[in-house]
Design a protein around this motif. Structure first.
Motif, PDB file in Angstrom:
ATOM      1  N   ALA A 271       0.819  -1.219   0.000  1.00 34.94           N
ATOM      2  CA  ALA A 271       0.000   0.000   0.000  1.00 34.94           C
ATOM      3  C   ALA A 271       0.851   1.267   0.000  1.00 34.94           C
ATOM      4  CB  ALA A 271      -0.922   0.000   1.220  1.00 34.94           C
ATOM      5  N   GLY A 272       2.160   1.114  -0.042  1.00 39.55           N
ATOM      6  CA  GLY A 272       3.031   2.278  -0.023  1.00 39.55           C
ATOM      7  C   GLY A 272       3.094   2.959   1.328  1.00 39.55           C
ATOM      8  N   ARG A 273       2.776   2.212   2.401  1.00 40.22           N
ATOM      9  CA  ARG A 273       2.741   2.806   3.744  1.00 40.22           C
ATOM     10  C   ARG A 273       3.936   2.366   4.600  1.00 40.22           C
ATOM     11  NH1 ARG A 273      -2.523   4.145   5.450  1.00 40.22           N
ATOM     12  NH2 ARG A 273      -1.476   4.921   7.330  1.00 40.22           N
ATOM     13  N   LEU A 274       4.892   1.668   4.023  1.00 38.03           N
ATOM     14  CA  LEU A 274       6.062   1.195   4.784  1.00 38.03           C
ATOM     15  C   LEU A 274       7.293   1.999   4.388  1.00 38.03           C
ATOM     16  CD1 LEU A 274       7.047  -0.948   6.839  1.00 38.03           C
ATOM     17  CD2 LEU A 274       7.663  -2.385   4.889  1.00 38.03           C
ATOM     18  N   GLU A 275       7.910   2.629   5.355  1.00 37.27           N
ATOM     19  CA  GLU A 275       9.106   3.424   5.078  1.00 37.27           C
ATOM     20  C   GLU A 275      10.213   2.531   4.520  1.00 37.27           C
ATOM     21  OE1 GLU A 275      10.220   5.328   8.668  1.00 37.27           O
ATOM     22  OE2 GLU A 275       8.310   6.398   8.923  1.00 37.27           O
ATOM     23  N   GLU A 276      11.020   3.101   3.613  1.00 37.54           N
ATOM     24  CA  GLU A 276      12.083   2.315   2.979  1.00 37.54           C
ATOM     25  C   GLU A 276      13.083   1.792   4.011  1.00 37.54           C
ATOM     26  OE1 GLU A 276      12.398   1.261  -0.201  1.00 37.54           O
ATOM     27  OE2 GLU A 276      10.346   2.037  -0.332  1.00 37.54           O
ATOM     28  N   GLU A 277      13.354   2.591   5.028  1.00 40.72           N
ATOM     29  CA  GLU A 277      14.292   2.141   6.054  1.00 40.72           C
ATOM     30  C   GLU A 277      13.751   0.913   6.783  1.00 40.72           C
ATOM     31  OE1 GLU A 277      16.450   3.886  10.106  1.00 40.72           O
ATOM     32  OE2 GLU A 277      15.402   5.245   8.727  1.00 40.72           O
ATOM     33  N   LEU A 278      12.450   0.931   7.096  1.00 38.82           N
ATOM     34  CA  LEU A 278      11.832  -0.214   7.764  1.00 38.82           C
ATOM     35  C   LEU A 278      11.743  -1.409   6.828  1.00 38.82           C
ATOM     36  CD1 LEU A 278       8.924   1.196   9.973  1.00 38.82           C
ATOM     37  CD2 LEU A 278      11.064   0.144  10.715  1.00 38.82           C
ATOM     38  N   PHE A 279      11.504  -1.162   5.529  1.00 39.74           N
ATOM     39  CA  PHE A 279      11.486  -2.271   4.566  1.00 39.74           C
ATOM     40  C   PHE A 279      12.832  -2.994   4.556  1.00 39.74           C
ATOM     41  CE2 PHE A 279      12.775  -3.570   0.253  1.00 39.74           C
ATOM     42  CZ  PHE A 279      11.904  -4.635   0.073  1.00 39.74           C
ATOM     43  N   ALA A 280      13.912  -2.216   4.497  1.00 35.67           N
ATOM     44  CA  ALA A 280      15.245  -2.827   4.481  1.00 35.67           C
ATOM     45  C   ALA A 280      15.519  -3.573   5.786  1.00 35.67           C
ATOM     46  CB  ALA A 280      16.310  -1.752   4.249  1.00 35.67           C
ATOM     47  N   GLU A 281      15.126  -2.979   6.893  1.00 39.07           N
ATOM     48  CA  GLU A 281      15.349  -3.623   8.196  1.00 39.07           C
ATOM     49  C   GLU A 281      14.542  -4.914   8.315  1.00 39.07           C
ATOM     50  OE1 GLU A 281      14.671  -2.604  12.961  1.00 39.07           O
ATOM     51  OE2 GLU A 281      14.680  -0.983  11.463  1.00 39.07           O
ATOM     52  N   ALA A 282      13.282  -4.867   7.851  1.00 36.57           N
ATOM     53  CA  ALA A 282      12.421  -6.044   7.950  1.00 36.57           C
ATOM     54  C   ALA A 282      12.933  -7.172   7.068  1.00 36.57           C
ATOM     55  CB  ALA A 282      10.993  -5.673   7.561  1.00 36.57           C
ATOM     56  N   LEU A 283      13.331  -6.852   5.854  1.00 36.45           N
ATOM     57  CA  LEU A 283      13.825  -7.885   4.946  1.00 36.45           C
ATOM     58  C   LEU A 283      15.118  -8.492   5.477  1.00 36.45           C
ATOM     59  CD1 LEU A 283      13.072  -9.247   2.313  1.00 36.45           C
ATOM     60  CD2 LEU A 283      14.487  -7.564   1.101  1.00 36.45           C
ATOM     61  N   ALA A 284      15.983  -7.665   6.032  1.00 37.33           N
ATOM     62  CA  ALA A 284      17.229  -8.179   6.601  1.00 37.33           C
ATOM     63  C   ALA A 284      16.953  -9.096   7.793  1.00 37.33           C
ATOM     64  CB  ALA A 284      18.129  -7.019   7.021  1.00 37.33           C
ATOM     65  N   ALA A 285      15.999  -8.687   8.644  1.00 36.38           N
ATOM     66  CA  ALA A 285      15.653  -9.525   9.796  1.00 36.38           C
ATOM     67  C   ALA A 285      15.107 -10.865   9.342  1.00 36.38           C
ATOM     68  CB  ALA A 285      14.634  -8.806  10.671  1.00 36.38           C
ATOM     69  N   LEU A 286      14.297 -10.846   8.303  1.00 35.45           N
ATOM     70  CA  LEU A 286      13.675 -12.068   7.809  1.00 35.45           C
ATOM     71  C   LEU A 286      14.701 -13.029   7.229  1.00 35.45           C
ATOM     72  CD1 LEU A 286      10.793 -13.171   7.587  1.00 35.45           C
ATOM     73  CD2 LEU A 286      10.661 -12.175   5.298  1.00 35.45           C
ATOM     74  N   THR A 287      15.688 -12.506   6.526  1.00 39.34           N
ATOM     75  CA  THR A 287      16.661 -13.386   5.879  1.00 39.34           C
ATOM     76  C   THR A 287      17.665 -13.987   6.855  1.00 39.34           C
ATOM     77  OG1 THR A 287      18.039 -11.458   5.335  1.00 39.34           O
ATOM     78  CG2 THR A 287      16.497 -12.224   3.651  1.00 39.34           C
TER      79      THR A 287
END
Length: 870
Positions: A271-287
């Protein structure tokens, strides 16, 4: 006639209403008399058979104490006395108790309410309703004790009253209860959903409180709460308000919680409601998660996200790099496909991250990345191999140093029971009862409640004693021989009911023979069998010291104690110890000398079989059955005995009766399996044969029984099929912590070069094929052992498991088969082995790209198996 006499008559009728009327009308002098006489009456009545079976027997004294005892502390202690622990007592109508308490001042009632709340425990929640009524009636501040709050939650009606002071205090803070996981969480979920639907609690506040609770619990967060989050269905704005929390949950929460957090974050990102910094942090945490399911989700999300915004390419590629280093072929292939697809738009940071991580890939995948990212990529060096070490053998705790320490050690001897504590208690009792008997009796008098003989009077017959009772009875027999003899006289005649196995029976017999010695006015200056090492082993020279002391005191060795001491001796003896033993003159000394001269007891032959049993309908189940043949006669001949001419000796017949009993195996449930290897530290296969009948029944529990495997591994003596079976059972335990004990045992045996790898592989193959074990659990243990440095032993096991479990052409592979191949590849890579595995080659040569086939090809390529596709 006194008030007490009148009350006793009412007690006899069991008339609760009559008792309450009498107590209500009783004057101060009468209440004082009842308060003085009641405790002694209760103690006397509770010793009678059948106490607690009938509510009419136990409730009148309970009510009398509530009405007549003076202080709030005294009344609360009365309610929680052990004599009233029976449900027939504490399930009394709360209104009757509260009615008597209303006769006291309000502040006094408040004090009782707070004290009951503080002593409330799950799951019984004894007297919860009493405290709750006092709180509601007197305007008392609701107690903050966890168990009390959970009691409120469990008793919450379908349509609660918002004006209830407990509801007002607790409803907004349901997820602040520390012990929430002890409540039936499915009920909590249903009740919270209903309260939200009815508008009794604020939905947004509940969602915020729930998310904070999931964060607080971290890896231990209950799965049920994740389901509650989904049922509450936060809208997009509410999700956006908790985006940082969801990102944190991705790293710390269990899989179910991480799934919930990932769904919310993907929803926000789409929905375009996730900040890019949080996107990077979330993806890194997941991997960086270890779960394959979440790693597959990470690759999927990364691919979708970069399609929506190509500027994320480097962020995605940097996050993918940990997945490229995962030693799971299917994951690596998915990550490589995405990395190759994104190569044309990758920036310097993304390209560098991919090239660095690609060094960990198998050759074929590494070449694909090199082609897309320019230039050859050298394979990474194998990781450093940990040094495999068996570690130090466990040490024996120090002996009990004074009579004053004995009662404290006895009071601490509670479940979970410790074998070393048992040994030290018996040894300390024997030692100090001989050295300073009067000082010890004086000390024990101060601890009389702990040693109250009537506490154990309902277990008068020795065959009924558990080991806690056996120890206490030994102390009672020394402190008060007349009480001990009286209890023994009341014991009914009946056959032995002991069912926890012959080894546990041997532990019990050692306490029983101390009881008999003390009851007849004797003693024992030292026990022979007290170990000198934490493994249960006994130093021969120490045993000879003890035997010499007994001979100098003119005291005969206790039979079970001597038998246990002999079983704890090592398998080899020095000539000086053998010569010294030969100079002993007592019967026990001559038996020890013969044992040492003949090299101890021979090892029985053990075999184990898997038996299939027909159940009701179409169900069937399997059991492991061990059989043994006692050692040949002559291992420890009785001193001075000679076989009759022409007689045919029975195997093991020359051994003491207490040892011969160990050749009878049984099966069932037991809770002290960790004790068993300590009784047979030089005869591990015999100990394992006993465990075969009991350990499988503990494969779903969390009571630490698999720690018996670690004790077994630290012992001595040959290993065989029984050890392989119990080790396999531990590796297949349902609980990861319990499997950790099996891993420890595996590592100890591997480090000492004693792992029965061939037999273990055969057993695992057979038990998995029979669906007695789950393969994925076993694979986890093997992988952990590889990482700890036991890769060579792991490969020896896996190479023997694979032929029996790999599916034939057209067969469906069993769950975990591909993981077993991958575990074999990891071990083989580190060990650098070369091997011919025709069964693996056959699977590798099949068409298709299933994970099973891919893992077979990788393993075949690693070990140089011919016939495998490159």
């Amino acid at each position: 006639m006194s008030a007490w006499d009148d009350l006793l008559k009412l007690f006899g009728t069991g008339d609760e209403s009559g008792v309450i009327r009498f107590l209500t009308e009783l004057d101060a002098e009468g209440r004082k008399e009842v308060a003085a006489r009641l405790p002694g009456h209760l103690a006397q009545e509770a010793r009678k058979p059948g106490w607690g079976d009938w509510s009419r027997q136990v409730r009148p004294p309970l009510l009398a104490g509530v009405a007549c005892l003076g202080g709030a502390a005294a009344v609360t202690a009365w309610l929680f006395r052990r004599e009233f622990a029976w449900r027939s007592a504490w399930s009394v109508d709360a209104g009757r108790i509260v009615g008597l308490l209303r006769l006291r001042p309000v502040e006094w009632q408040a004090d009782v309410a707070r004290r009951i709340a503080a002593r409330t425990r799950l799951p019984e929640l004894r007297y919860w309703d009493v405290a709750a009524r006092l709180v509601r009636e007197n305007g008392i501040e609701p107690p903050g004790d966890d168990a009390f709050r959970i009691g409120w939650l469990q008793r919450l009606p379908y349509h609660p009253d918002p004006a209830d002071p407990l509801f007002a205090a607790y409803a907004p803070r349901i997820f602040d209860i520390d012990g929430l996981a002890e409540a039936p969480l499915w009920q909590v979920v249903e009740k919270v959903v209903r309260l939200v639907d009815e508008g009794l609690i604020d939905r947004a506040a509940v969602i915020g409180s729930l998310v904070r609770r999931l964060l607080r619990d971290g890896p231990g967060a209950p799965v049920e709460l994740a389901g509650l989050h989904d049922r509450l269905g936060p809208d997009i704005d509410e999700s956006a308000g908790h985006a940082k929390d969801y990102t944190a949950l991705l790293a710390a929460g269990p899989v179910a919680v991480a799934d919930v957090a990932l769904a919310q974050l993907r929803r926000l990102e789409e929905a375009g409601r996730l900040e890019e910094e949080l996107f990077a942090e979330a993806l890194a945490a997941l991997t960086f998660r270890p779960e394959k399911k979440l790693l597959r989700a990470a690759v999927s999300w990364a691919g979708d996200a970069v399609l929506r915004d190509a500027a994320r390419t480097d962020v995605v590629l940097e996050s993918l790099s940990p997945i490229l280093t995962q030693d799971t072929l299917a994951l690596q292939e998915r990550a490589v496909r995405l990395a190759v697809k994104l190569a044309p738009q990758a920036g310097p940071a993304g390209r560098a991250a991919v090239r660095e991580a690609a060094a960990e890939l198998p050759e074929e995948l590494r070449e694909k990345v090199a082609a897309a990212y320019g230039g050859d990529i050298a394979a990474a060096e194998p990781p450093p191999v940990p040094v495999l070490s068996a570690g130090e053998r466990p040490a024996m705790p120090p002996p009990i140093a004074s009579p004053e320490e004995l009662p404290k050690a006895l009071a601490a001897f509670r479940r979970p029971l410790d074998a070393h504590a048992y040994e030290l208690l018996l040894a300390g009792l024997a030692t100090w009862s001989h050295r300073e008997p009067e000082r010890l009796r004086q000390v024990l008098r101060a601890w009389r409640p702990t040693l109250d003989p009537w506490t154990y009077g309902h277990l008068a017959h020795p065959d009924d004693w558990d080991l806690v009772t056996a120890v206490h009875r030994a102390f009672i027999a020394f402190a008060s021989p007349e009480d001990s003899r009286r209890l023994a006289q009341e014991a009914p005649e009946r056959p032995s009911r002991w069912s926890a196995g012959a080894i546990e029976r041997l532990y019990q017999l050692r306490a029983i023979e101390l009881v008999a010695r003390y009851e007849t006015g004797g003693g024992c200056p030292v026990l022979l069998a007290t170990p000198t090492c934490g493994t249960g082993a006994l130093d021969p020279s120490v045993l000879l010291d003890r035997l010499e002391l007994l001979e100098s005191q003119g005291v005969a060795a206790l039979p079970a104690d001597l038998a246990q001491a002999l079983l704890r001796l090592p398998r080899r003896f020095s000539p000086s110890d053998v010569e010294r033993a030969g100079r002993l003159t007592s019967q026990g000394g001559r038996r020890c000398a013969a044992w040492m001269r003949d090299g101890g007891m021979g090892d029985p032959a053990v075999s184990v079989s898997l038996k299939r049993h027909r159940g009701y309908g179409y169900d069937a189940w399997h059991s492991l059955d061990a059989e043994l043949t006692p050692p040949a006669p002559g291992s420890t001949p009785a001193p001075g005995s000679t076989p009759a001419p022409g007689s045919i000796p029975t195997p093991g017949s020359a051994l003491p009766e207490e040892i011969r009993a160990l050749f009878e195996l049984s099966a069932g449930h037991a809770y002290l399996l960790t004790w068993w290897p300590l009784a047979l530290p030089a005869h591990r296969e015999l100990a394992a044969a006993h465990l075969v009948g009991y350990l499988p029944s503990a494969m779903e529990s969390k009571d630490g029984q698999t720690r018996a495997l670690t004790a077994l591994a630290h012992g001595d003596g040959p290993l065989g099929p029984a050890t392989a079976c119990v080790l396999a059972c531990g590796m297949g335990h349902a609980d990861p912590l319990e499997r950790g004990a099996a891993t420890d045992a595996f590592l100890v045996l591997a480090a000492r070069g004693e792992l029965p790898a061939q037999q273990l592989g055969k057993v695992i193959s057979g038990l998995v094929a029979a669906e007695f074990l789950k393969l994925n659990r076993v694979v986890g243990v093997l992988d952990d052992a590889t990482q700890a440095g036991a890769h060579e032993a792991v490969w020896e096991v896996i190479s023997r498991v694979l032929p029996g479990l790999l599916p034939k052409e057209g067969e469906r592979p069993r769950a975990g088969m591909a993981d077993l191949l991958a575990a074999g590849a990891r071990a083989a890579r580190i060990a650098g082995v070369r091997a011919e595995l025709p069964e693996v080659a056959a699977v590798a040569a099949r068409k298709g790209s299933s994970r099973l086939v891919q893992e077979a090809r990788r393993l075949a390529h690693l070990v140089g198996t011919t016939g495998a596709r490159p």
